[in-house]
Design a protein around this motif. Structure first.
Motif, PDB file in Angstrom:
ATOM      1  N   LEU A  24     -13.382   2.990 -46.475  1.00 24.92           N
ATOM      2  CA  LEU A  24     -12.448   4.106 -46.324  1.00 24.92           C
ATOM      3  C   LEU A  24     -11.876   4.065 -44.919  1.00 24.92           C
ATOM      4  O   LEU A  24     -12.634   3.956 -43.942  1.00 24.92           O
ATOM      5  N   ARG A  25     -10.564   4.159 -44.827  1.00 30.28           N
ATOM      6  CA  ARG A  25      -9.894   4.255 -43.533  1.00 30.28           C
ATOM      7  C   ARG A  25      -8.861   5.365 -43.618  1.00 30.28           C
ATOM      8  O   ARG A  25      -8.165   5.488 -44.625  1.00 30.28           O
ATOM      9  N   ILE A  26      -8.778   6.154 -42.550  1.00 28.16           N
ATOM     10  CA  ILE A  26      -7.809   7.245 -42.485  1.00 28.16           C
ATOM     11  C   ILE A  26      -6.943   7.019 -41.257  1.00 28.16           C
ATOM     12  O   ILE A  26      -7.456   6.741 -40.170  1.00 28.16           O
ATOM     13  N   TYR A  27      -5.632   7.146 -41.460  1.00 31.35           N
ATOM     14  CA  TYR A  27      -4.653   6.919 -40.402  1.00 31.35           C
ATOM     15  C   TYR A  27      -3.871   8.199 -40.146  1.00 31.35           C
ATOM     16  O   TYR A  27      -3.548   8.932 -41.082  1.00 31.35           O
ATOM     17  N   ASN A  28      -3.554   8.463 -38.863  1.00 32.10           N
ATOM     18  CA  ASN A  28      -2.718   9.619 -38.555  1.00 32.10           C
ATOM     19  C   ASN A  28      -1.269   9.293 -38.873  1.00 32.10           C
ATOM     20  O   ASN A  28      -0.931   8.183 -39.283  1.00 32.10           O
ATOM     21  N   GLY A  31       0.261   6.159 -37.610  1.00 34.57           N
ATOM     22  CA  GLY A  31      -0.267   4.884 -38.073  1.00 34.57           C
ATOM     23  C   GLY A  31      -1.524   4.427 -37.367  1.00 34.57           C
ATOM     24  O   GLY A  31      -2.017   3.331 -37.618  1.00 34.57           O
ATOM     25  N   LYS A  32      -2.080   5.259 -36.480  1.00 36.95           N
ATOM     26  CA  LYS A  32      -3.306   4.905 -35.766  1.00 36.95           C
ATOM     27  C   LYS A  32      -4.509   5.241 -36.633  1.00 36.95           C
ATOM     28  O   LYS A  32      -4.611   6.345 -37.164  1.00 36.95           O
ATOM     29  N   GLN A  33      -5.434   4.292 -36.744  1.00 34.79           N
ATOM     30  CA  GLN A  33      -6.659   4.556 -37.507  1.00 34.79           C
ATOM     31  C   GLN A  33      -7.507   5.570 -36.751  1.00 34.79           C
ATOM     32  O   GLN A  33      -7.805   5.387 -35.575  1.00 34.79           O
ATOM     33  N   VAL A  34      -7.876   6.662 -37.425  1.00 34.20           N
ATOM     34  CA  VAL A  34      -8.645   7.726 -36.780  1.00 34.20           C
ATOM     35  C   VAL A  34     -10.017   7.923 -37.403  1.00 34.20           C
ATOM     36  O   VAL A  34     -10.825   8.692 -36.892  1.00 34.20           O
ATOM     37  N   GLY A  51      -3.630  18.322 -39.918  1.00 37.44           N
ATOM     38  CA  GLY A  51      -2.501  17.402 -39.890  1.00 37.44           C
ATOM     39  C   GLY A  51      -2.363  16.645 -41.188  1.00 37.44           C
ATOM     40  O   GLY A  51      -3.107  16.852 -42.141  1.00 37.44           O
ATOM     41  N   MET A  52      -1.390  15.732 -41.211  1.00 34.43           N
ATOM     42  CA  MET A  52      -1.146  14.891 -42.377  1.00 34.43           C
ATOM     43  C   MET A  52      -1.692  13.499 -42.079  1.00 34.43           C
ATOM     44  O   MET A  52      -1.506  12.975 -40.974  1.00 34.43           O
ATOM     45  N   TYR A  53      -2.344  12.907 -43.062  1.00 31.74           N
ATOM     46  CA  TYR A  53      -2.990  11.612 -42.898  1.00 31.74           C
ATOM     47  C   TYR A  53      -2.690  10.718 -44.088  1.00 31.74           C
ATOM     48  O   TYR A  53      -2.354  11.198 -45.168  1.00 31.74           O
ATOM     49  N   VAL A  54      -2.848   9.420 -43.878  1.00 36.12           N
ATOM     50  CA  VAL A  54      -2.806   8.439 -44.960  1.00 36.12           C
ATOM     51  C   VAL A  54      -4.244   7.962 -45.158  1.00 36.12           C
ATOM     52  O   VAL A  54      -4.916   7.562 -44.204  1.00 36.12           O
ATOM     53  N   VAL A  55      -4.708   8.044 -46.396  1.00 36.30           N
ATOM     54  CA  VAL A  55      -6.063   7.621 -46.744  1.00 36.30           C
ATOM     55  C   VAL A  55      -5.951   6.286 -47.473  1.00 36.30           C
ATOM     56  O   VAL A  55      -5.163   6.149 -48.412  1.00 36.30           O
ATOM     57  N   ALA A  56      -6.732   5.314 -47.037  1.00 41.73           N
ATOM     58  CA  ALA A  56      -6.737   3.996 -47.665  1.00 41.73           C
ATOM     59  C   ALA A  56      -8.170   3.612 -47.994  1.00 41.73           C
ATOM     60  O   ALA A  56      -9.065   3.758 -47.172  1.00 41.73           O
ATOM     61  N   ILE A  57      -8.372   3.127 -49.208  1.00 39.81           N
ATOM     62  CA  ILE A  57      -9.682   2.634 -49.622  1.00 39.81           C
ATOM     63  C   ILE A  57      -9.496   1.227 -50.164  1.00 39.81           C
ATOM     64  O   ILE A  57      -8.653   0.985 -51.020  1.00 39.81           O
ATOM     65  N   THR A  66      -3.184   7.014 -50.459  1.00 42.27           N
ATOM     66  CA  THR A  66      -2.566   8.296 -50.796  1.00 42.27           C
ATOM     67  C   THR A  66      -2.390   9.079 -49.505  1.00 42.27           C
ATOM     68  O   THR A  66      -2.928   8.716 -48.469  1.00 42.27           O
ATOM     69  N   ARG A  67      -1.672  10.172 -49.573  1.00 41.44           N
ATOM     70  CA  ARG A  67      -1.513  11.077 -48.431  1.00 41.44           C
ATOM     71  C   ARG A  67      -2.459  12.247 -48.568  1.00 41.44           C
ATOM     72  O   ARG A  67      -2.778  12.657 -49.690  1.00 41.44           O
ATOM     73  N   MET A  68      -2.887  12.810 -47.441  1.00 39.94           N
ATOM     74  CA  MET A  68      -3.806  13.947 -47.459  1.00 39.94           C
ATOM     75  C   MET A  68      -3.432  14.895 -46.330  1.00 39.94           C
ATOM     76  O   MET A  68      -3.008  14.466 -45.254  1.00 39.94           O
TER      77      MET A  68
END
Length: 71
Positions: A24-28, A31-34, A51-57, A66-68
């Motif tokens: 699991l990786r979450i990006y702000n 585009g920075k991995q947080v 805030g809004m994030y992009v979730v990648a698995i 997806t967006r979260m």
């Protein structure tokens, strides 16, 4: 396709059950991995600010995104 719930959430969310281990990786929004975690369970708890994030698995050779929103 990846879905998480609830969305928006307060930093605690669930990923639909899948027996595969995944990364699991979450990006702000910039585009920075947080956040990063190897997942083996459905529930995730983060300390991310609102805030809004992009979730990648990534599972095996497939990448799901997806967006979260955390509020």
């Amino acid at each position: 396709e990846l879905s998480i719930y609830p969305n928006p959430n307060n930093g605690q969310f669930s990923i639909p059950e899948n027996n595969d281990v995944g990364e699991l990786r979450i990006y702000n929004i910039l585009g920075k991995q947080v956040y990063s975690e190897t997942i083996t369970k459905n529930n995730v708890l983060t300390n991310l600010p609102n805030g809004m994030y992009v979730v990648a698995i990534r599972r095996a050779d497939t990448l799901y995104t997806t967006r979260m929103v955390i509020k």
